[in-house]
Design a protein around this motif. Structure first.
Motif, PDB file in Angstrom:
ATOM      1  N   ASP A   1       0.838  -1.209   0.000  1.00 46.38           N
ATOM      2  CA  ASP A   1       0.000   0.000   0.000  1.00 46.38           C
ATOM      3  C   ASP A   1       0.869   1.255   0.000  1.00 46.38           C
TER       4      ASP A   1
ATOM      5  N   LYS B   1      -3.779   5.009   2.665  1.00 41.18           N
ATOM      6  CA  LYS B   1      -5.081   4.685   3.235  1.00 41.18           C
ATOM      7  C   LYS B   1      -6.064   4.273   2.153  1.00 41.18           C
ATOM      8  N   ARG B   2      -6.037   4.984   1.015  1.00 45.14           N
ATOM      9  CA  ARG B   2      -6.966   4.666  -0.069  1.00 45.14           C
ATOM     10  C   ARG B   2      -6.651   3.299  -0.668  1.00 45.14           C
TER      11      ARG B   2
ATOM     12  N   GLN C   1      -5.403   0.803   0.943  1.00 47.82           N
ATOM     13  CA  GLN C   1      -5.895  -0.170   1.912  1.00 47.82           C
ATOM     14  C   GLN C   1      -7.415  -0.341   1.790  1.00 47.82           C
ATOM     15  N   GLU C   2      -8.098   0.768   1.532  1.00 46.40           N
ATOM     16  CA  GLU C   2      -9.559   0.720   1.380  1.00 46.40           C
ATOM     17  C   GLU C   2      -9.952  -0.069   0.127  1.00 46.40           C
ATOM     18  N   LEU C   3      -9.183   0.093  -0.944  1.00 48.60           N
ATOM     19  CA  LEU C   3      -9.488  -0.613  -2.188  1.00 48.60           C
ATOM     20  C   LEU C   3      -9.331  -2.115  -2.035  1.00 48.60           C
TER      21      LEU C   3
ATOM     22  N   LYS D   1     -10.273  -3.880   0.447  1.00 50.21           N
ATOM     23  CA  LYS D   1     -11.324  -4.484   1.261  1.00 50.21           C
ATOM     24  C   LYS D   1     -12.481  -4.973   0.397  1.00 50.21           C
TER      25      LYS D   1
END
Length: 275
Positions: A172, A268-269, A271-273, A275
């Protein structure tokens, strides 16, 4: 860059799923490096004229998936949001012995194994791959053999340098630094030109000065063995014009704080992708 002998010695079938800008850049690098075009098949519903022209060299375009059987290496270069749908169609081509090399941002090894199966290598390239000056970071699943890793390395190295890591959790931050990094550099060129116009330069001249300065400085950084900080210091005379500008850029808040926040946001983005 890749050892051309490694590319030339690949005997299995390489299936490229997705031949957009990044996938197309990889394909061009493979062929330029000596990979036999007859070893390559491409699946993409929207082939560019450049990719379509490769059929004359022997590259198979949109072959019948059902008749293709399993492939030795599958390179997945589709948009991450299309992966679930595309991956389900690709799964019949994958066996336990198939190497699956993904260049999709935010797509984990676990997701790739779930959707496609195979021995997975997750990689993050960047857009300078289009001119053979990319940097790719890769991480291999535990079931990837030494031979499969060597093939993946050769395919990835065809567009620039490659770094391997053991911890997938780093990907990430890798995406935030090098994957997205070219956009930060292009923004610097944009804003440097804009500031030049504000200082009174004609727009065309400001754009050329900014573009050539960023490009030339990047090449100097590439060729020099000196640290970036040393190169910066070499330009900076005490009490001079550069020092005056750096006093603003390195002040509080300055470029360092902005970059830390930017990388944190991109990480952070990513990591969000996932999920």
């Amino acid at each position: 860059m890749a050892d051309s002998s490694t590319l030339q010695n690949i005997t299995g079938t390489i299936l490229l799923a997705g031949a957009g800008k990044m996938g197309g850049a990889m394909l061009s690098g493979w062929l330029a490096g000596g990979l036999d075009p007859r070893r390559v098949a491409v699946i993409d519903p929207h082939l560019s004229p450049e990719i379509s022209a490769l059929a004359a060299k022997g590259v198979a375009l949109n072959p019948d998936v059902k008749a293709a059987g399993t492939v030795e290496t599958l390179v997945v270069a589709v948009k991450p949001q299309l992966f679930r749908e595309a991956g389900a169609k690709l799964k019949p081509l994958v066996s336990d012995k198939t190497s699956v090399v993904s260049i999709m941002a935010g797509t984990t090894i676990a997701s790739l194994q779930e959707v496609c199966g195979g021995a997975v290598v997750r990689a993050m390239p960047n857009t300078p791959a289009a001119i053979g000056r990319g940097i790719t970071v890769a991480v291999a699943a535990k079931n990837v053999s030494a031979g499969q890793r060597a093939v993946a390395d050769a395919l990835l190295r065809a567009t620039g340098s490659v770094e391997w890591v053991d911890d997938e959790g780093l990907m990430d931050a890798v995406t935030a630094v090098s994957g997205s990094g070219p956009a930060y550099v292009f923004l610097l060129a944009e804003e440097l030109a804009r500031a030049g116009v504000e200082a009174g330069l004609p727009e065309a001249l400001a754009i050329k000065l900014a573009r050539e300065t960023v490009a030339g400085s990047g090449e100097l950084l590439h060729q020099s063995e000196l640290a970036a900080s040393t190169l910066r210091q070499n330009v900076t005379s005490p009490g001079g014009t550069t020092a005056a500008a750096l006093g603003v850029l390195m002040g509080e808040p300055g470029l360092r704080d902005l970059m830390i926040r930017a990388i944190a946001a991109a990480t952070k983005r990513s990591q969000e992708l996932a999920k």
